[in-house]
Structures are given as C-alpha cells and as structure tokens.
Design an enzyme around this catalytic site. Structure first.
Site, short mmCIF file in Angstrom:
data_model
loop_
_atom_site.label_atom_id
_atom_site.label_comp_id
_atom_site.label_asym_id
_atom_site.label_seq_id
_atom_site.Cartn_x
_atom_site.Cartn_y
_atom_site.Cartn_z
N ASP A 1 11.58 59.20 -6.04
CA ASP A 1 10.15 59.04 -5.78
C ASP A 1 9.79 57.59 -5.47
OD1 ASP A 1 10.09 61.70 -6.46
OD2 ASP A 1 9.39 61.36 -8.49
N ASP B 1 -3.14 65.49 -7.46
CA ASP B 1 -2.32 65.11 -8.61
C ASP B 1 -1.56 66.34 -9.10
OD1 ASP B 1 -4.92 65.99 -9.18
OD2 ASP B 1 -4.62 65.55 -11.30
N SER B 2 -0.43 66.14 -9.76
CA SER B 2 0.43 67.23 -10.25
C SER B 2 0.77 68.24 -9.17
CB SER B 2 -0.22 67.97 -11.43
OG SER B 2 -0.49 67.09 -12.46
N SER B 3 1.02 67.75 -7.96
CA SER B 3 1.30 68.66 -6.85
C SER B 3 2.73 68.58 -6.37
CB SER B 3 0.38 68.33 -5.67
OG SER B 3 -0.93 68.62 -6.01
N GLY B 4 3.56 67.78 -7.03
CA GLY B 4 4.94 67.63 -6.57
C GLY B 4 5.06 66.61 -5.46
N LEU B 5 4.05 65.74 -5.36
CA LEU B 5 4.08 64.71 -4.31
C LEU B 5 4.33 63.34 -4.93
CD1 LEU B 5 0.93 66.02 -2.45
CD2 LEU B 5 3.27 66.14 -1.60
N SER C 1 2.80 61.93 -7.60
CA SER C 1 1.62 61.13 -7.95
C SER C 1 1.93 60.19 -9.11
CB SER C 1 0.43 62.03 -8.27
OG SER C 1 0.81 63.06 -9.13
N SER C 2 2.83 60.60 -10.02
CA SER C 2 3.11 59.72 -11.16
C SER C 2 3.84 58.46 -10.71
CB SER C 2 3.89 60.46 -12.25
OG SER C 2 5.07 60.96 -11.72
N ALA D 1 3.65 57.17 -7.73
CA ALA D 1 2.69 56.39 -6.93
C ALA D 1 1.78 55.58 -7.86
CB ALA D 1 1.87 57.32 -6.04
C1 GLA Z 1 10.71 64.99 -9.19
C2 GLA Z 1 11.50 63.83 -9.81
C3 GLA Z 1 12.48 63.23 -8.81
C4 GLA Z 1 13.33 64.31 -8.15
C5 GLA Z 1 12.47 65.46 -7.66
C6 GLA Z 1 13.29 66.63 -7.17
O1 GLA Z 1 9.87 64.51 -8.21
O2 GLA Z 1 10.60 62.83 -10.26
O3 GLA Z 1 13.26 62.24 -9.43
O4 GLA Z 1 14.35 64.74 -9.01
O5 GLA Z 1 11.61 65.95 -8.68
O6 GLA Z 1 14.02 66.28 -6.06
#
Ligand code: GLA
Length: 436
Positions: free
Chosen positions: A202, A151-155, A157-158, A160
C-alpha cells in the site's frame, strides 16, 4: 507529473480555511498533503510473503491541511470523524496493544473529548518517527479529509492516512525523508503500532507511483521500478492512459482490516506453508516466507502441504507469475492480456486464497461480464470494500450502469447503503503522495 484532477481549487480552499480557523493563521500558510488511494491490479496478498506486486494510485484520496505548531502540540480535526485529536509529539507512543486503559476506559495520556481510534494514525506516525531516531519537536494543527464514502473500501485508506501524517510531521520539522524510508515508517505504523501483519504494497504504491506507469515492487529486496505504458497505441493513435478507466464497484460491506482476523490468519497460513516447504528442502534456517522457497522446490514438495496450506501456496506462486506476465502486457500496451491476468488473479483470490465474502464474489462475477471490462478483482484485502476493474474508456458508463443494476438486484440492502446508492465510481490513474 501527469494528469491530476485532484485536489480541486474548492477542496483546497475549504481545507485551508478550516485550518486557518483552527490555528488563527493566514490561509496562505496552510500546506496540504495529497495522499492518494491505491489499486493493485496484480500481486494481491503476496506482499507479506516477499512477493513482487504491481500497483498504481487513483485520483481519489486523503487531503491533510496543516500548519506547523509553535510547540509540540498536535491538534487534528477530521471531515469524517467527530471529536478532536490532541497530544504532544514528545509523548512516548506505545504500540496499541501495549496501551493501558485508565479507570474510565480511556487510553492513558488521552485528553478529554479525544476520539482515540482515528487518532491512532497520527500517534502511530509519531511512534514510527521516534522509533527510527528522528527528533520531532513541532506538532501540527491540521484537518484531515478523505474522499467521501471511500474509507474501509480496500483502497488502502489506512496507508494513505499514515503516509499523510508522516509527510506532514516531516514537513513541519524540516526533515528530508526519501520514499524508501517512509515505506519503512508506514510499515512500523501498521505492523508494530497497530499490529496488522500486512506487507508494504500500500505505502509503496502511494509513495512511488507516477501517472502513466505501473509501479512494480519486489517486497523481498525492496527494489522497485516504474513500468511505463506506451505513449501511443499504433492502431488507434491515442495514449494508453486515455484508453482505459478504472472502475471501483462497492459492495457496501465495511469492516476495518485491523478488526478482521482473516487477514492475519492467512498470513500465518502462508508462513506455515513456507515452513513445511523449507523443511522439506533442508532450508529450515530461512525465514518462513514463501519468497524464500524456490518455485522448483515448491513444485517438488507441494504434495506435502495440507489442503488449506496448499491453496495458499498455490495462490502465492501463481500470482507471482501473473505479476511478471502482467508487467510485460502493460509495457507492450496489451490491455486485453493485462485484464485477463487481473481476472485470473481475482479467481485465485476466491479459490485459493479464499478471502472474499459473498457480496464481493457476486460483484466480481458481475464485473467480468460487464461491457468493455478488460479484467476485475477484489481490491485490497478482499474481505470487504470494493472490486476494481479496468474498462475500455468508451464503455465505462455503460459498464457502470450494468454493474449497478445487477448488484442492486442481488444485494438491494447493501447497495442502498453505498455512497447514496452510487455503487460504481469511474476513476483515473494518478501520481504519488506529495505536499503542496
Ligand atoms: C491490504 C494490505 C496489503 C496487501 C493487500 C492485499 O491492502 O494492507 O499489505 O496485503 O491487502 O494484496
């Protein structure tokens, strides 16, 4: 449907047993939403400006086991967070900013023992469904479980989690909703309920992806396509999806996007740049999004932008080009070229979009030098979390230990806080979210 190593039988059994215990129903009645995390190899930070992005899902993500309630009650427990979320689907959900706190500092309408923050996504899903005119009568009794430490890793998760709740409420209420509508509903959760000014990258990736394909989404027109990589590579006679692995290299920096002002600030800077360029070209009537500025107009008037806005606009226009070139490289199976574009995108995020933090930049620099790595960049918003890399499958282990060793030397404290010291995870591509 392609290869799926997730969810495993034991994960499914664990979740079904948990929901059966919570609800008193038979484990066979429990449905499970599989909602994968996503990566964005090319197209970072241009979705909110209407740019074209590329994405795919990975074989890690969120599982939400649930049964429909007999009435409007929602009861949810989490594998990661304490407490229980309880509310009724017929309560009117107000955007988070508009929620008034009661005398004891709790949001009005929250029940005893509720942990409000992680319950936001379930409430946000109801907010989005209500706002779009859907009649939700039945709640869910559910248990949500995310891949450990991701979580909170830039993948995403929110997203998802948001998508998982949408699919569960829709399934419980026998609603047939197509992915385009769910993309919009998740946008309502993030933009209107939670107040994050992000784009639709996302949830588009999570709802549309298909194993073996790169998902391409034009965030202005909402048109998308799945670009299939060649099945066979003529030289070594193996499918391209077996040729690469996805490396996730964790920085140990964790902070939720909704609490970081950097994201919304940069969105505002892009809009300011768009406003200046649209004014300069006599198009001030158009919405201030960089996708409303033609590239020749940008070239002609970019000298009018102040230095910070010029960098943000340069990221947008160069990144759009990299996405288009990247789609061609992917379609022709040229991972070397695809990877070079990913690393160039990473560099533009550092130099033009200026969204990295020092540990993430160090990770990026280590990854691009690691054996077998085709290309790397920050994953997601890039302020925290992880970097993603495409690596030759035969060198994945070697690259992982190279990165782990170098990063641990540079950032021993942060590295020790990551998934029990496991800095790098090796993953595969996956499919879209679904209910099983
Ligand atoms: C986050 C945001 C997305 C996108 C990316 C960067 O994940 O939720 O909408 O802007 O950053 O590409």
């Amino acid at each position: 449907m392609g290869e799926m190593s997730r969810p495993s039988e034991s994960e499914l059994n664990f979740i079904k047993t948990k929901v059966a215990e919570m609800s008193g129903r038979d484990a066979k009645e429990v449905r499970v939403v599989v909602s994968p995390y996503r990566i964005c190899p090319l197209g970072a930070h241009i979705d909110h400006q209407g740019g074209t992005v590329s994405a795919m899902t990975i074989n890690k993500g969120i599982l939400l086991g649930f049964v429909p309630s007999n009435d409007s009650k929602v009861v949810i427990q989490s594998g990661q967070f304490k407490g229980e979320v309880r509310f009724c689907v017929d309560e009117i959900q107000l955007p988070k900013n508009a929620i008034k706190l009661n005398n004891s500092g709790q949001p009005n309408g929250s029940g005893p023992g509720e942990v409000y923050s992680w319950g936001n996504y379930a409430r946000g899903a109801i907010f989005a469904l209500q706002k779009s005119g859907n009649h939700i009568k039945k709640g869910i009794i559910g248990f949500i479980y995310g891949a450990e430490g991701l979580d909170s890793s830039g993948l995403s998760s929110s997203a998802a989690v948001g998508v998982a709740y949408l699919l569960a409420f829709e399934s419980s209420n026998n609603l047939i909703v197509d992915p385009a509508e769910n993309i919009e509903y998740d946008r309502l959760i993030e933009n209107e309920y939670l107040g994050l000014k992000n784009g639709i990258l996302d949830q588009s990736a999570i709802l549309l992806s298909s194993y073996g394909c790169l998902t391409c989404m034009n965030c202005k027109t909402k048109e998308h396509k799945l670009v299939r990589a060649p099945e066979m590579n003529s030289q070594c006679n193996i499918g391209i999806n077996k040729k690469f692995k996805i490396l996730l290299a964790f920085s140990g920096v964790k902070q939720a996007l909704t609490t970081n002002p950097g994201y919304n600030r940069r969105v505002a800077e892009c809009q300011e740049a768009a406003r200046t360029l649209l004014q300069a070209s006599g198009n001030e009537g158009l919405e201030p999004h960089l996708s409303n500025v033609e590239s020749d107009v940008y070239e002609q008037h970019k000298c009018k932008l102040d230095p910070i806005l010029a960098k943000r606009a340069e990221h947008y226009f160069s990144e759009n080009k990299r996405v288009l070139n990247g789609l061609d490289s992917w379609a022709s199976g040229n991972l070397e070229e695809f990877g070079k574009l990913i690393s160039a995108s990473g560099l533009s995020s550092i130099q033009n979009y200026e969204c990295g933090s020092e540990p993430l930049i160090q990770l990026y620099e280590i990854l691009v030098k690691a054996p077998g790595v085709y290309g790397a960049r920050f994953s997601g918003a890039g302020f925290r979390g992880c970097c993603v890399a495409f690596v030759d499958a035969n060198h994945a282990l070697e690259a992982a230990s190279f990165v782990e060793k170098k990063y641990t030397t540079l950032q021993p404290k942060l590295a020790s806080q990551i998934n029990e010291g496991k800095v790098v995870l090796i993953c595969d591509a996956s499919d879209c979210a679904r209910v099983i």
